[in-house]
Design a protein around this motif. Structure first.
Motif, mmCIF file in Angstrom:
data_model
loop_
_atom_site.group_PDB
_atom_site.id
_atom_site.type_symbol
_atom_site.label_atom_id
_atom_site.label_comp_id
_atom_site.label_asym_id
_atom_site.label_seq_id
_atom_site.Cartn_x
_atom_site.Cartn_y
_atom_site.Cartn_z
ATOM 1 N N UNK A 1 1.974 -4.534 2.164
ATOM 2 C CA UNK A 1 0.874 -4.158 1.295
ATOM 3 C C UNK A 1 0.279 -2.813 1.643
ATOM 4 N N UNK A 2 0.625 -2.273 2.844
ATOM 5 C CA UNK A 2 0.183 -0.928 3.178
ATOM 6 C C UNK A 2 0.885 0.070 2.259
ATOM 7 N N UNK A 3 0.202 1.145 1.923
ATOM 8 C CA UNK A 3 0.781 2.135 1.014
ATOM 9 C C UNK A 3 0.777 3.530 1.636
ATOM 10 N N UNK A 4 1.651 4.368 1.120
ATOM 11 C CA UNK A 4 1.763 5.752 1.566
ATOM 12 C C UNK A 4 0.591 6.550 0.993
ATOM 13 N N UNK A 5 0.002 7.397 1.811
ATOM 14 C CA UNK A 5 -1.128 8.209 1.342
ATOM 15 C C UNK A 5 -0.671 9.613 0.973
ATOM 16 N N UNK A 6 -1.456 10.262 0.143
ATOM 17 C CA UNK A 6 -1.166 11.645 -0.209
ATOM 18 C C UNK A 6 -1.232 12.561 0.990
ATOM 19 N N UNK A 7 -2.140 12.262 1.939
ATOM 20 C CA UNK A 7 -2.262 13.083 3.143
ATOM 21 C C UNK A 7 -1.015 12.994 4.002
ATOM 22 N N UNK A 8 -0.415 11.810 4.079
ATOM 23 C CA UNK A 8 0.814 11.656 4.866
ATOM 24 C C UNK A 8 1.944 12.492 4.268
#
Length: 267
Positions: free
Chosen positions: A20-27
């Protein structure tokens, strides 16, 4: 093969990590250009789920040395993100008759390479710091080609290495490995190279364990759905020359993400 793999994975407690964790734009923004291009090839964007695990099956061929005959093989594997773990089972027939089951594992910070003939006679049992490192960098290779979102985390760092390449560093439980990844114009990874693997030197009568450059060039990609290597190989580069020892094709219908310990039926 799947049932044995599943039993070992459950017994060794490799399943875990938050689904359920998602990739962030900052990453994504923090990545070097070639790495960002690779994630675009895999359609990883802000809000994309971070895979906690995957499983996949293989068909192909394998040989022990450059002058040894090829053996047809089948293989299955499970990789997980938290904890970082990899369990790989391969079945072959030596001289076309004797069944051989090989297991490559990385669990709890320790790697092992075990092979038995007919399930009784041990013909290889590699363990120790060299195998800890070698099995961990193989986990890294798998993540690049199957589930790049598993690379996001404090243990993995990306460094730019030009327009079409980047370097990776992974640390787990005190084990540190590094690799170099090359991508094509689409961002598809086409080669993974590392010097953090060890091989029994086929040119040495004593078969001493030596550190050598290992690479997994990919010949082509299947982009119908989730991108998947359609064919690839594994190669050693030794002072006496290069040789490929494995030629594998993933079986597309066996690729599944975020597999869970409670799963019972597997194809």
């Amino acid at each position: 093969m799947w049932s044995k793999l599943w039993k070992e994975a459950k017994a060794r407690g490799v399943f875990g990590g938050a689904v359920g964790e998602t990739v962030s734009g900052a990453e994504l923004a923090a990545l070097p250009p070639a790495a960002r291009k690779m994630f675009e090839f895999f359609d990883v964007a802000p809000g994309t789920p971070k895979h906690a695990s995957f499983r996949v099956g293989w068909t192909g061929r394998f040989r022990m040395g450059p002058n040894d005959p090829w053996m047809p093989v089948q293989a299955v594997q499970i990789n997980t993100r938290n904890p970082i773990a990899r369990i790989f089972h391969m079945k072959a027939r030596m001289k076309g008759v004797l069944p051989v089951l090989a297991r490559d594992t990385y669990v709890g910070g320790h790697g092992q390479m075990l092979a038995k003939v007919a399930g009784l006679v041990t013909v290889a049992d590699g363990r120790g710091p060299e195998f800890d490192r070698g099995e961990l960098v193989t986990w890294l290779d798998d993540a690049v080609f199957f589930a790049p979102s598993m690379l996001f985390g404090g243990e993995v760092t990306f460094t730019g290495a030009g327009e079409d390449a980047f370097d990776l560093e992974l640390r787990d439980r005190g084990v540190l490995v590094r690799a170099h990844v090359t991508v094509d114009e689409r961002g598809a990874p086409i080669d993974f190279e590392t010097s953090d693997r060890y091989v029994s030197d086929p040119y040495d009568p004593t078969h001493a364990l030596v550190r050598a450059r290992w690479s997994t060039p990919i010949a082509s990609w299947n982009v119908d759905g989730h991108p998947l290597p359609s064919r690839g190989k594994a190669m050693w580069s030794l002072p006496q020359g290069e040789f490929d020892y494995a030629d594998f094709e993933p079986v597309p219908e066996t690729l599944h993400f975020d597999v869970a310990a409670r799963t019972t039926g597997v194809a």
